[in-house]
Design an enzyme around this catalytic site. Structure first.
Site, PDB file in Angstrom:
ATOM      1  CD1 TRP A 144      -9.354   0.792   2.204  1.00 58.85           C
ATOM      2  CD2 TRP A 144      -8.876   0.944   4.379  1.00 58.85           C
ATOM      3  NE1 TRP A 144     -10.161  -0.101   2.853  1.00 58.85           N
ATOM      4  CE2 TRP A 144      -9.891  -0.026   4.202  1.00 58.85           C
ATOM      5  CE3 TRP A 144      -8.414   1.202   5.668  1.00 58.85           C
ATOM      6  CZ2 TRP A 144     -10.439  -0.732   5.264  1.00 58.85           C
ATOM      7  CZ3 TRP A 144      -8.969   0.500   6.728  1.00 58.85           C
ATOM      8  CH2 TRP A 144      -9.963  -0.451   6.529  1.00 58.85           C
ATOM      9  CE1 TYR A 174      -9.519  11.445  -7.266  1.00 57.66           C
ATOM     10  CE2 TYR A 174     -10.918  10.618  -5.497  1.00 57.66           C
ATOM     11  CZ  TYR A 174     -10.748  11.387  -6.636  1.00 57.66           C
ATOM     12  OH  TYR A 174     -11.816  12.103  -7.128  1.00 57.66           O
ATOM     13  CB  ILE A 175      -7.992  11.896  -0.782  1.00 58.31           C
ATOM     14  CG1 ILE A 175      -9.255  11.353  -1.449  1.00 58.31           C
ATOM     15  CG2 ILE A 175      -8.338  13.119   0.059  1.00 58.31           C
ATOM     16  CD1 ILE A 175     -10.255  10.744  -0.480  1.00 58.31           C
ATOM     17  CE1 TYR A 200     -13.049   1.889   2.072  1.00 60.21           C
ATOM     18  CE2 TYR A 200     -15.158   2.776   1.362  1.00 60.21           C
ATOM     19  CZ  TYR A 200     -13.851   2.973   1.760  1.00 60.21           C
ATOM     20  OH  TYR A 200     -13.348   4.248   1.847  1.00 60.21           O
ATOM     21  CG  ASP A 256       8.894  -2.463  13.905  1.00 57.44           C
ATOM     22  OD1 ASP A 256       8.805  -3.704  14.023  1.00 57.44           O
ATOM     23  OD2 ASP A 256       9.659  -1.896  13.098  1.00 57.44           O
ATOM     24  CE  LYS A 305     -11.470   3.400   5.333  1.00 57.90           C
ATOM     25  NZ  LYS A 305     -10.328   4.217   5.777  1.00 57.90           N
TER      26      LYS A 305
END
Length: 569
Positions: free
Chosen positions: A361, A302-303, A422, A343, A426
């Site tokens: 995310w 979206y961003i 959420y 990795d 974060k």
């Protein structure tokens, strides 16, 4: 084949030695640090050295916390003296050359001219005393040795330069000692001397510092001048600073033996400093925007897709990372590297970008989705491997939901108490990131977003729902009073703030990407409907206001305003 045994391999000098010898043919490095080798354990040192049978031992291990040494002198003695003794005994056992790194602190600092190698010991601190004892063990035990005294060392990791630049991000002035004079020395230049002398049999004590001298205050000012920082340096005395351990007032080291035995002169400290800053892309060039290669994860989100286009318009190169690229600007380089592969060389796989904007995310609009917690280890591993790989700058999307309930402006110091999975995830990732970056040569930008408008058909926000309801032909929609005030920002403006923050070199840490202007939800909804020419109307008061919603919360915009005023986007 030269076998080189390095202790303290994860320190500034140890890292620089590894960088120097990395691709050099005919050299094999055996790296050890405090976790793999306890140099205070004589039998362990002897066993390890005899097992690998090195030609050269370079001792970079030391207890270097000068003030802490005053309280833990016995521990400092074990590491800085007994550990050195053990290494010398092991070096003799395999006929290896012992290269020991020492310090200007073995002198008292009362001399009015530069110290030469033969000057008398007179340390004034516990650190200096323990380093002196280490030197004495080298001279009395090692059959083949070099003692290299250096000073004011800086390289990759925690050092004076990085500390000054970090403090300058939030301060208009910094108080710095100006009555201690010494030689700022680049680890890069010291490594050149180590390599030079260790290939000879001209054993003995050598001073190895960059040419020229200055005070700590002058050093700080030179850093700010080169980096274009406007932070003012306020000179203070050592007494005003009040450090626990006494530092030498004048500890400039004369490189007499390097000149006489090798005809070698080290780089001037100002030139070495400039080279160090240039290598890390920190030099500020008047009127010139530094072009960077930027990795954007979640580039098709979206961003993310807005951020990609803004970065490209700014003249940067963009590596776009996502599962699909249908909405990503065609000018970007698309990468299919697996973001969460785990990795260790992920930074190299992505082409060693100058900056990374980590936006990937899942379920960002579903605040209590379990995926937030389940994905957290993957984000941690990705960030850890990027930082350890050598990433210079990392910007990560945060959220106001880290804070939880709050009334008023959210600043860097606002305590966090998240109330959704959420926000909890974060918040944890932010704490992990700053912990991972501690002592590393990486700039962290934690970009906190607030209420986002724009591209509303692609979002799950209230405004996206209004668009859907209008399309369905609804005349009204139920709503609360709309009195609560929030910080609304368009997705385009947010993308500009993200792109600017992640590519500038002035201001770092927690940055609120916001307007700083609280607007009532009712006013913003009415404005949104009018902007789009919609006929639908809100039924104010149809729902009661929720008691747990803040009457007003917004971001402190001081940092982002400073960033945006200095960068054209």
């Amino acid at each position: 084949m030269r076998k080189i045994f390095i202790t303290g391999c994860n320190g500034q000098l140890g890292k620089e030695l590894n960088a120097y010898y990395k691709n050099m043919q005919g050299v094999q490095l055996i790296n050890t640090d405090v976790y793999s080798l306890d140099i205070t354990d004589e039998s362990q040192v002897m066993e390890e050295v005899c097992k690998v049978n090195p030609d050269i031992i370079i001792n970079c291990a030391a207890y270097t916390q000068v003030d802490q040494c005053e309280d833990e002198e016995e521990l400092a003695y074990q590491i800085n003296a007994i550990g050195v003794k053990n290494l010398c005994l092991a070096a003799n056992a395999v006929d290896a050359v012992m290269v020991h790194i020492s310090t200007d602190y073995v002198f008292d600092g009362n001399k009015k001219e530069a110290y030469v190698e033969e000057d008398t010991y007179n340390p004034q601190s516990a650190y200096g005393r323990t380093k002196m004892e280490g030197e004495k063990f080298v001279q009395s035990i090692a059959k083949k040795y070099f003692i290299l005294r250096t000073a004011w060392l800086y390289g990759e990791g925690r050092n004076f330069i990085n500390t000054m630049l970090r403090l300058a991000e939030n301060r208009d002035m910094i108080r710095v000692v100006d009555d201690q004079i010494g030689n700022p020395t680049s680890a890069t230049e010291l490594v050149k001397v180590i390599d030079l002398v260790s290939q000879s049999d001209k054993y003995g004590i050598y001073h190895a510092t960059c040419e020229g001298s200055c005070s700590w205050a002058e050093f700080a000012q030179a850093i700010f001048n080169l980096c274009g920082k406007k932070t003012k340096v306020i000179p203070i005395s050592s007494d005003e600073y009040g450090a626990k351990a006494k530092r030498p007032a004048y500890s400039v080291l004369d490189k007499k033996m390097l000149r006489e035995k090798f005809g070698y002169e080290m780089e001037d400290w100002k030139t070495a400093l400039k080279l160090y800053l240039e290598k890390r892309n920190l030099i500020k060039k008047e009127g010139e925007r530094i072009k960077k290669r930027v990795l954007v994860t979640g580039a098709n989100g979206y961003i993310g897709r807005h951020v990609v286009s803004i970065l490209l318009d700014m003249g940067h190169e963009v590596i776009a990372s996502d599962f699909a690229f249908d909405g990503v600007d065609e000018r970007a380089e698309k990468s299919t590297v697996s973001l969460f592969s785990g990795d260790a060389d992920i930074y190299e796989q992505f082409g060693k970008p100058d900056s990374c904007i980590h936006m990937a995310w899942r379920n960002g609009f579903v605040h209590n989705a379990e995926s937030h917690l389940m994905d957290l280890p993957n984000h941690y591993t990705f960030i850890k491997n990027m930082i350890e790989g050598g990433l210079p700058q990392l910007a990560i999307m945060g959220t106001m939901h880290e804070v939880g309930y709050w009334e008023g402006a959210i600043t860097e110091e606002t305590p966090t108490n998240p109330t959704s999975l959420y926000g909890i995830s974060k918040n944890a990732l932010r704490q992990m990131t700053f912990l991972l970056a501690d002592g590393k040569d990486v700039k962290i930008d934690w970009l906190r977003a607030y209420y986002i408008l724009g591209d509303d058909e692609k979002s799950s926000s209230l405004f996206g729902k209004i668009v859907g309801w209008e399309k369905e032909g609804k005349d009204t929609f139920p709503f609360n009073s709309g009195k609560n005030k929030y910080d609304f920002i368009s997705v385009d403006e947010l993308a500009k703030q993200i792109a600017a923050s992640a590519t500038q070199d002035e201001i770092h840490g927690i940055i609120n990407c916001c307007t700083g202007n609280p607007v009532s939800l009712a006013d913003r909804v009415e404005e949104f409907i009018q902007e789009h020419g919609f006929k639908i109307r809100p039924e104010f008061g149809a729902f009661p206001d929720r008691p747990y919603d803040s009457p007003g919360v917004w971001g402190d915009a001081e940092k982002i305003q400073r960033i945006m005023s200095s960068i054209e986007v």
